[in-house]
Design an enzyme around this catalytic site. Structure first.
Site, short mmCIF file in Angstrom:
data_model
loop_
_atom_site.label_atom_id
_atom_site.label_comp_id
_atom_site.label_asym_id
_atom_site.label_seq_id
_atom_site.Cartn_x
_atom_site.Cartn_y
_atom_site.Cartn_z
CD GLU A 252 -111.33 -42.82 -6.55
OE1 GLU A 252 -110.40 -42.33 -5.87
OE2 GLU A 252 -111.60 -44.03 -6.56
CG HIS B 27 -112.23 -44.40 -2.96
ND1 HIS B 27 -110.98 -44.67 -3.47
CD2 HIS B 27 -112.82 -45.61 -2.81
CE1 HIS B 27 -110.82 -45.96 -3.60
NE2 HIS B 27 -111.91 -46.57 -3.21
CG ASP C 36 -118.64 -49.73 -6.86
OD1 ASP C 36 -118.89 -50.91 -6.57
OD2 ASP C 36 -117.77 -49.07 -6.28
CG ASN D 222 -108.54 -42.07 -2.32
OD1 ASN D 222 -109.42 -42.80 -1.86
ND2 ASN D 222 -108.41 -41.81 -3.61
C1 GLP Z 1 -112.51 -50.00 -4.46
C2 GLP Z 1 -114.03 -50.11 -4.40
C3 GLP Z 1 -114.57 -49.59 -3.10
C4 GLP Z 1 -113.81 -50.23 -1.95
C5 GLP Z 1 -112.35 -49.84 -2.00
C6 GLP Z 1 -111.52 -50.46 -0.90
O1 GLP Z 1 -112.12 -48.79 -4.98
N1 GLP Z 1 -114.67 -49.43 -5.49
O2 GLP Z 1 -115.95 -49.84 -3.02
O3 GLP Z 1 -114.37 -49.84 -0.72
O4 GLP Z 1 -111.81 -50.21 -3.25
O5 GLP Z 1 -111.20 -51.78 -1.23
P1 GLP Z 1 -110.68 -52.84 -0.19
O6 GLP Z 1 -111.85 -53.27 0.61
O7 GLP Z 1 -110.14 -53.96 -1.03
O8 GLP Z 1 -109.63 -52.18 0.64
#
Ligand code: GLP
Length: 230
Positions: free
Chosen positions: A143, A138, A67, A136
């Site tokens: 989402e 995702h 992304d 959540n």
């Molecule tokens: C963001 C990214 C995700 C990631 C998530 C968790 O929303 N778009 O790809 O997995 O956050 O982030 P973290 O690894 O910092 O907990």
């Protein structure tokens, strides 16, 4: 789904990096699906270490990222392209043209999204797709919503409750599911409820990661506190 419990973040990072390194050694021209966020940073550090100390060779590897923030260019410090350059690509011998992140500055979102899915398909899918998970449930920027979205698409999201919506281009489930192996990393007690929800099911677009039950080869590599509710 295979679940690998890890004692701490370093253990999780080492285990994930060993799997990715083994894939690169077995198939030097492999396609790696990569993720951003704080969770995979340690894995990337390990891969850089393997590159330096064990001559792990990325010269034939291709990468596709999940992304990108819409509206941010590669030089923007919050962009995922910038993140990937500074957490991995600048420190291994991967040819820049082999690295792919959705174009956050595109003026033709529909075309960019379609081309991204075509790119993943033309590569034959990914050999390994690394994913994190949000509190959540995702994955990437898929989402919680009423339906799962298959295609790469533009999504509105809220970085915090007080925030104005921001936008991102994210792989949908089809390109994520093109992976021969999906490696889901989780660390931190804040991930425990999402992980438990995902593992227990049901498959529900309100918990996007639950769709991973439909993939034949998912490995969850998680620090034990993230597995506390399992
Ligand atoms: C963001 C990214 C995700 C990631 C998530 C968790 O929303 N778009 O790809 O997995 O956050 O982030 P973290 O690894 O910092 O907990």
């Amino acid at each position: 789904m295979q679940i690998v419990s890890c004692v701490d973040y370093a253990d999780m990072s080492r285990k994930a990096a060993r799997i990715i390194a083994a894939q690169v050694q077995l198939k030097p021209q492999c396609v790696l699906g990569l993720a951003t966020g704080s969770t995979p940073v340690g894995t990337y550090k390990e891969l850089i270490r393997f590159h330096r100390n064990e001559e792990l060779d990325f010269s034939n590897v291709t990468t596709v990222n999940l992304d990108e923030y819409y509206g941010l260019g590669p030089e923007h410090e919050q962009s995922y392209r910038y993140f990937m350059q500074h957490n991995l690509f600048n420190y291994v011998n991967i040819p820049p043209e082999n690295t792919h992140v959705p174009d956050g500055l595109t003026r033709d979102v529909a075309r960019t999204c379609a081309e991204y899915d075509n790119l993943v398909a033309s590569l034959g899918g990914t050999d390994i797709q690394l994913v994190g998970i949000g509190d959540n449930g995702h994955i990437a920027f898929n989402e919680p919503s009423a339906v799962f979205v298959a295609d790469t698409h533009l999504v509105d999201f809220f970085a915090s409750e007080a925030d104005v919506p921001r936008q991102a281009i994210t792989m949908g489930m089809r390109s994520i599911f093109s992976a021969k192996l999906i490696l889901l990393l989780a660390s931190g007690p804040n991930k425990a409820s999402a992980i438990a929800g995902m593992l227990k099911g049901p498959i529900d677009p309100q918990l996007p990661a639950s769709i991973l039950h439909l993939h034949p080869n998912v490995m969850v590599i998680a620090v034990k506190e993230a597995l506390a509710l399992v």
